[in-house]
Design a protein around this motif. Structure first.
Motif, PDB file in Angstrom:
ATOM      1  N   MET A   1       0.571  -2.677  -1.652  1.00 50.23           N
ATOM      2  CA  MET A   1      -0.280  -1.480  -1.708  1.00 50.23           C
ATOM      3  C   MET A   1      -1.271  -1.625  -2.861  1.00 50.23           C
ATOM      4  SD  MET A   1      -0.957   1.567  -0.427  1.00 50.23           S
ATOM      5  CE  MET A   1       0.511   2.057   0.508  1.00 50.23           C
ATOM      6  N   PHE A   2      -2.539  -1.369  -2.583  1.00 50.33           N
ATOM      7  CA  PHE A   2      -3.584  -1.470  -3.591  1.00 50.33           C
ATOM      8  C   PHE A   2      -4.016  -0.071  -4.014  1.00 50.33           C
ATOM      9  CE2 PHE A   2      -4.030  -5.034  -0.610  1.00 50.33           C
ATOM     10  CZ  PHE A   2      -3.760  -6.094  -1.460  1.00 50.33           C
ATOM     11  N   ASP A   3      -4.351   0.090  -5.299  1.00 51.52           N
ATOM     12  CA  ASP A   3      -4.816   1.398  -5.770  1.00 51.52           C
ATOM     13  C   ASP A   3      -6.126   1.762  -5.083  1.00 51.52           C
ATOM     14  OD1 ASP A   3      -2.645   1.732  -7.438  1.00 51.52           O
ATOM     15  OD2 ASP A   3      -3.669   0.886  -9.189  1.00 51.52           O
ATOM     16  N   VAL A 131      -8.817  -7.007   7.270  1.00 52.11           N
ATOM     17  CA  VAL A 131      -9.147  -7.465   8.616  1.00 52.11           C
ATOM     18  C   VAL A 131      -8.209  -6.823   9.622  1.00 52.11           C
ATOM     19  CG1 VAL A 131      -9.153  -9.447  10.153  1.00 52.11           C
ATOM     20  CG2 VAL A 131     -10.134  -9.670   7.877  1.00 52.11           C
ATOM     21  N   ALA A 132      -8.795  -6.121  10.582  1.00 52.49           N
ATOM     22  CA  ALA A 132      -8.010  -5.516  11.671  1.00 52.49           C
ATOM     23  C   ALA A 132      -8.258  -6.314  12.948  1.00 52.49           C
ATOM     24  CB  ALA A 132      -8.372  -4.045  11.834  1.00 52.49           C
ATOM     25  N   SER A 160      -4.253  -8.230   9.588  1.00 50.75           N
ATOM     26  CA  SER A 160      -3.319  -8.424  10.695  1.00 50.75           C
ATOM     27  C   SER A 160      -2.960  -9.900  10.804  1.00 50.75           C
ATOM     28  CB  SER A 160      -3.972  -7.949  11.995  1.00 50.75           C
ATOM     29  OG  SER A 160      -3.397  -8.570  13.115  1.00 50.75           O
ATOM     30  N   PRO A 161      -1.673 -10.241  10.815  1.00 52.06           N
ATOM     31  CA  PRO A 161      -1.295 -11.653  10.897  1.00 52.06           C
ATOM     32  C   PRO A 161      -1.903 -12.355  12.112  1.00 52.06           C
ATOM     33  CG  PRO A 161       0.622 -10.311  10.363  1.00 52.06           C
ATOM     34  CD  PRO A 161      -0.488  -9.364  10.694  1.00 52.06           C
ATOM     35  N   ARG A 162      -1.895 -11.686  13.257  1.00 48.26           N
ATOM     36  CA  ARG A 162      -2.433 -12.304  14.471  1.00 48.26           C
ATOM     37  C   ARG A 162      -3.930 -12.562  14.341  1.00 48.26           C
ATOM     38  NH1 ARG A 162      -1.886  -9.912  20.671  1.00 48.26           N
ATOM     39  NH2 ARG A 162      -3.137 -11.527  21.682  1.00 48.26           N
ATOM     40  N   PRO A 180       1.167  -8.107   6.530  1.00 50.91           N
ATOM     41  CA  PRO A 180       2.343  -7.354   6.985  1.00 50.91           C
ATOM     42  C   PRO A 180       2.473  -7.321   8.506  1.00 50.91           C
ATOM     43  CG  PRO A 180       0.609  -5.868   6.280  1.00 50.91           C
ATOM     44  CD  PRO A 180       0.149  -7.233   5.929  1.00 50.91           C
ATOM     45  N   GLN A 181       3.678  -7.516   8.979  1.00 53.45           N
ATOM     46  CA  GLN A 181       3.929  -7.434  10.410  1.00 53.45           C
ATOM     47  C   GLN A 181       3.733  -6.008  10.922  1.00 53.45           C
ATOM     48  OE1 GLN A 181       4.474  -9.990  12.478  1.00 53.45           O
ATOM     49  NE2 GLN A 181       4.254 -11.397  10.740  1.00 53.45           N
TER      50      GLN A 181
END
Length: 209
Positions: A1-3, A131-132, A160-162, A180-181
């Motif tokens: 998590m980023f601020d 990236v989504a 997104s990993p994919r 994150p999955q």
């Protein structure tokens, strides 16, 4: 998590420094990437500029991306979605031309009319705030690759990993701090993910914070 995006940029910059990454220019994808890209450019001692792409919306549903096109016309199509919707070639050409022009207008506004830097033989890092679907990132990477950059890295705080796996075909290197999955949207990994205005983005581009 980023601020927030600046925190994400500082963490990303530290990771790239630890990896010994070298860059001649860092490119942020406006608007949200500029607060991320500024610390990266400063840490790497590189020039900061922008690379701009626009999503190509579906007929009667502009939020649904059929692909994306960069300011130079470099394009990525979501072929599966285009086939499912039966979108015509004529529509794709029309929306590509329209959004490429919009991307050029936006790039000109950020650069105050200056041309995109010459990437021939340069080490380029393309930065986004996350990236989504990867639509705009793909179009931007294709523009930089087509401009004969020597080495192209995509660097993001989260993705997104994919999608990141798919983007490995578009760049020499893809670096993400978090993959994150459970990924659903970029904003879920930021405590503060407010809109970045054009004025704020330009201030980052000019060296502000």
């Amino acid at each position: 998590m980023f601020d927030d995006r600046t925190d994400a940029g500082e963490q990303l910059a530290a990771e790239l420094e630890d990896r010994g990454l070298k860059a001649d220019v860092v490119l942020g994808i406006p608007r949200g990437a500029l607060p991320v890209a500024r610390p990266v450019a400063d840490a790497l001692g590189a020039e900061l500029d922008v690379v701009v792409a626009r999503k190509m919306g579906a007929p009667n549903n502009p939020e649904l991306a059929l692909g994306a096109v960069a300011s130079d016309g470099s394009v990525w199509h979501n072929d599966d979605l285009i086939d499912r919707m039966g979108v015509s070639e004529a529509y794709l050409e029309e929306i590509r031309d329209e959004e490429a022009e919009n991307a050029r207008t936006k790039a000109d506004r950020y650069r105050e009319g200056d041309e995109l830097p010459n990437f021939d033989g340069q080490r380029v890092v393309v930065v986004d705030d996350g990236v989504a679907t990867g639509a705009t990132a793909t179009a931007c990477l294709r523009q930089v690759v087509d401009a004969d950059a020597e080495h192209v890295t995509l660097a993001v705080p989260v993705g997104s990993p994919r999608t990141l796996s798919d983007l490995e075909c578009e760049a020499d290197e893809v670096i993400a701090l978090e993959t994150p999955q459970s990924f659903r949207a970029v904003g879920q990994f930021y405590r503060n993910f407010g809109q970045v205005t054009d004025e704020e983005a330009i201030d980052y581009l000019e060296g502000g914070s």
